[in-house]
Design an enzyme around this catalytic site. Structure first.
Site, short mmCIF file in Angstrom:
data_model
loop_
_atom_site.label_atom_id
_atom_site.label_comp_id
_atom_site.label_asym_id
_atom_site.label_seq_id
_atom_site.Cartn_x
_atom_site.Cartn_y
_atom_site.Cartn_z
N GLU A 80 0.85 -1.20 0.00
CA GLU A 80 0.00 0.00 0.00
C GLU A 80 0.88 1.24 0.00
O GLU A 80 2.05 1.18 0.39
CB GLU A 80 -0.93 0.01 1.22
N LYS A 110 2.68 4.61 1.13
CA LYS A 110 3.10 5.15 2.43
C LYS A 110 2.72 6.63 2.44
O LYS A 110 3.39 7.46 1.83
CB LYS A 110 4.60 4.97 2.63
N ASP A 124 2.19 10.43 3.43
CA ASP A 124 3.01 11.43 4.11
C ASP A 124 2.11 12.26 5.01
O ASP A 124 1.75 13.39 4.71
CB ASP A 124 3.72 12.31 3.07
N TYR A 130 -6.95 7.38 6.34
CA TYR A 130 -6.97 6.00 5.84
C TYR A 130 -6.48 5.09 6.95
O TYR A 130 -5.47 5.38 7.62
CB TYR A 130 -6.07 5.83 4.63
N LYS A 163 11.12 3.32 0.35
CA LYS A 163 11.01 4.77 0.15
C LYS A 163 11.31 5.14 -1.31
O LYS A 163 12.16 4.54 -1.97
CB LYS A 163 11.98 5.51 1.08
N CYS A 217 12.53 43.57 -20.94
CA CYS A 217 12.64 42.16 -21.35
C CYS A 217 14.10 41.79 -21.55
O CYS A 217 14.81 42.46 -22.31
CB CYS A 217 11.85 41.93 -22.63
N CYS A 225 14.79 41.16 -25.50
CA CYS A 225 14.74 42.17 -26.55
C CYS A 225 14.82 43.60 -26.04
O CYS A 225 14.90 44.54 -26.84
CB CYS A 225 13.48 42.00 -27.40
N CYS A 271 6.47 40.54 -21.69
CA CYS A 271 7.20 41.43 -22.60
C CYS A 271 6.20 42.04 -23.57
O CYS A 271 5.33 41.36 -24.10
CB CYS A 271 8.26 40.64 -23.35
N CYS A 300 10.54 40.50 -30.25
CA CYS A 300 11.19 39.70 -29.21
C CYS A 300 11.61 38.34 -29.77
O CYS A 300 10.76 37.60 -30.30
CB CYS A 300 10.23 39.50 -28.04
#
Length: 668
Positions: A113, A115, A117, A223, A312, A406, A409, A424, A430
């Protein structure tokens, strides 16, 4: 004769508990959230009128109570042990080998199943009622968080079914989904409160609130993964989980019974591949021997069971140094800050760059060049900087700000109030936006340059032959014929298409310029309102907002486009290259015969292309849209009209044929 208040309260409690079971355990709700809330409100009102009917296990009692002075310490009847960890297939293979050797078996059946966190929790039920909830703590002693756990809807206050044990202690994980975490943080931000760093911290902070009313407002889930007491339960892990599920306790839908080492590793790969798409964080997979007699035979070593293992995933979060923040310019002109990092191994790969999303996120996370930062990578998701660690910040680290020009350009950077993304404004010049700008410029609804597709544009840009749309009109036959897959005939046809495109309406030229959010209809409206490019280029925001369908944000986009000197230079270059338009006759839109009407075109028209019909309708003040709605004045149909006709008839929208269209276009 109607039911008594007590009978109705009992019935409502049963219905609500059944709906909780279907939602949290079966993942198969049969009522809407609104219907569920209606039942709960009815029960609350009934209990308010009849306080004697309130029971401790009523669904209404999940709202929480006044702040407690602190948490009491609880000693676990059965210690909550941690698991040994594995980080490689070899370690899992050794785990399986040891178990087979101790049990003298060729193959062992396991339960696998995800794991989660989250936070481990022990729940004690007596006579089917929840009487205690305690955190893991040090494994021997934890904190009594019963008042808070009672507010979590996923955890039943009473067990269900015919065979409820007199006493049952179950173990599981309290966690927060990613979607719930996002909603929580948005709400905290709206209230000006500090936001949580990740779902696990949010779950931990929510569960350990002294004020359980706060916990009640947090989107916590649960769960169950096993039982500490086995009385009345089956003698296998898999059947125990199924029995717990039937008692009303949520069990992960990802639990699987697998055989041998091959089954373990296949499960690990499968869940690992889905990790990023799950709505909750997992940091690995847990393996347990399925047979409980075999578990007892294997026993424990130190503080961990021999019969279980946590496999893990590679670390998803690591710390490293952020050396610099650079800005990348996307194809739409969006500026994205990118963190340049000291290389760090995270999520199975070495990461040197990570996204910082936008300037607002950088300010919120208080990330600065030189900081030690936490970097996260999940599956194939682009690595991101999660947060800085201010305690490790070097002296003199300066707050980062988005550049005003920018980096690709030199054009001005625009950030509209209320939007997170800076852009921009030099779309026509550009380099980062060049290919996309040229594709749009040449498209059929814009300059309609036949033969100038994306592949050819890519060649022209990569060969440094075209820097702006104006350069297209200086291409010669020899240059084009020398490109890959371009014969002399194709090159000649493109030269003709370019020459033909020089004569264009003002509306199409405006659309071709790619002004942000200015579509075909808006471009036509702007053309009719101002008549010439010069008049439009000199218009202020207030004048622009007077144009139909142009709001404050779009008006600022138009103004920003013409304020950028580079864009004006390209327009001047286009006109010098021979692109020309006939000035529009400026008319008051409200005075046009079809002003205020909305039409939709569908099917093939015999008398003219749909694009021409659209143009002529708009010239008479009509609005032409692509979909039928209740606001549509009429649907104009040609041959093979399709589903739009069905929708118009269902909404009662008037349907016009081509003769009616001709009559409209001849409106005085």
């Amino acid at each position: 004769m109607g039911s008594s208040p007590a009978e109705r309260a009992a019935d409502l409690r049963q219905q609500i508990n059944d709906h909780n079971y279907r939602y949290y355990v079966l993942d198969d709700p049969i009522v809407s959230d609104a219907e569920y809330d209606r039942l709960l409100r009815e029960l609350e009102a009934l209990e308010a009128d009849h306080p004697e009917l309130v029971s401790e296990d009523s669904p209404t009692q999940r709202v929480g109570a006044a702040p407690a002075p602190g948490f009491e310490t609880v000693t676990h009847r059965v210690p909550m042990l941690s698991l040994s960890n594995a980080f490689s297939e070899e370690e899992v293979a050794e785990f399986d080998r040891r178990i087979r050797d101790r049990l003298d078996l060729e193959t062992v059946d396991y339960i696998a199943e995800p794991k989660l966190d989250g936070l481990a929790i022990a729940l004690r039920y007596e006579q089917g009622r929840l009487v205690l909830a305690a955190t893991r703590g040090d494994g021997r002693q934890g904190e009594d968080v019963t008042a808070n756990v009672r507010t979590i809807r996923a955890i039943p206050l009473t067990l269900r079914g015919e065979h409820i044990p007199d006493e049952l202690e179950v173990r599981g994980e309290i966690f927060m989904t990613r979607s719930g975490f996002d909603r929580l943080n948005r709400g905290l931000a709206d209230e000006g409160e500090k936001q949580f760093v990740n779902p696990r911290n949010a779950a931990a902070g929510s569960l350990r609130q002294l004020d359980s009313r706060v916990t009640a407002r947090r989107p916590l889930r649960f769960y169950c993964y096993g039982a500490a007491s086995e009385a009345g339960l089956p003698q296998s892990q898999s059947n125990t989980l199924e029995a717990l599920r039937e008692l009303g306790l949520p069990v992960s839908p990802e639990v699987r019974r697998v055989r041998g080492l091959e089954g373990l590793l296949e499960y690990y790969e499968r869940i690992g591949g889905r990790r990023a798409s799950l709505d909750y964080d997992i940091d690995g997979v847990v393996y347990k021997v399925d047979d409980l007699d075999q578990q007892r035979e294997l026993g424990f070593v130190s503080r961990a069971p021999r019969w279980a293992l946590a496999h893990k995933f590679p670390a998803q979060e690591e710390t490293t140094i952020l050396h610099d923040i650079e800005v990348q310019v996307g194809r739409t002109g969006a500026l994205t800050p990118v963190a340049r990092l000291e290389p760090v191994f995270v999520g199975g790969v070495t990461v040197t760059n990570a996204t910082l999303h936008n300037a607002d996120e950088i300010r919120r996370k208080d990330v600065r060049p030189g900081d030690t930062v936490v970097v996260r990578r999940a599956g194939d998701v682009i690595p991101e900087v999660v947060r800085s660690i201010p305690e490790k910040r070097p002296e003199g680290a300066e707050v980062w700000t988005m550049p005003s020009e920018c980096p690709a350009c030199g054009s001005s950077v625009e950030q509209v109030e209320g939007e997170a993304v800076a852009r921009c404004t030099g779309g026509l010049v550009c380099p980062a936006q060049r290919k996309r700008a040229l594709e749009h410029f040449a498209s059929r609804a814009a300059m309609d340059i036949d033969g100038l597709g994306s592949r050819l544009i890519e060649q022209l840009v990569d060969a440094d032959l075209v820097h702006s749309p104006a350069d297209l009109y200086h291409l010669d036959l020899a240059t084009l014929a020398g490109l890959d897959r371009m014969a002399e005939k194709s090159a000649s046809n493109l030269i003709e298409a370019l020459e033909k495109s020089k004569s264009v309406s003002l509306g199409r030229l405006l659309f071709a310029l790619g002004i942000r959010e200015v579509g075909e209809v808006t471009a036509s409206n702007l053309a009719r309102h101002f008549g010439t490019l010069d008049a439009l280029a000199d218009a202020d925001v207030e004048s622009l907002e007077a144009v139909p369908d142009v709001g404050p944000i779009m008006a600022r986009h138009v103004r920003a486009f013409f304020d950028e000197a580079h864009n004006r230079e390209v327009i001047r270059a286009l006109l010098e290259a021979g692109v020309h338009y006939e000035p529009e006759v400026v008319v008051e839109t409200d005075s046009l015969p079809l002003s205020g009407r909305t039409y939709v075109l569908t099917g093939a028209l015999a008398s003219m292309p749909r694009s021409e019909a659209k143009k002529r309708l708009e010239a008479l003040g009509a609005k032409v849209t692509s979909s039928v709605s209740k606001n549509t004045t009429a649907l104009i149909v040609g041959a093979d009209p399709g589903s739009k006709l069905d929708k118009a008839e269902s909404l009662g929208v008037e349907v016009l044929d081509e003769d009616a269209l001709e009559a409209l276009l001849e409106s005085p």
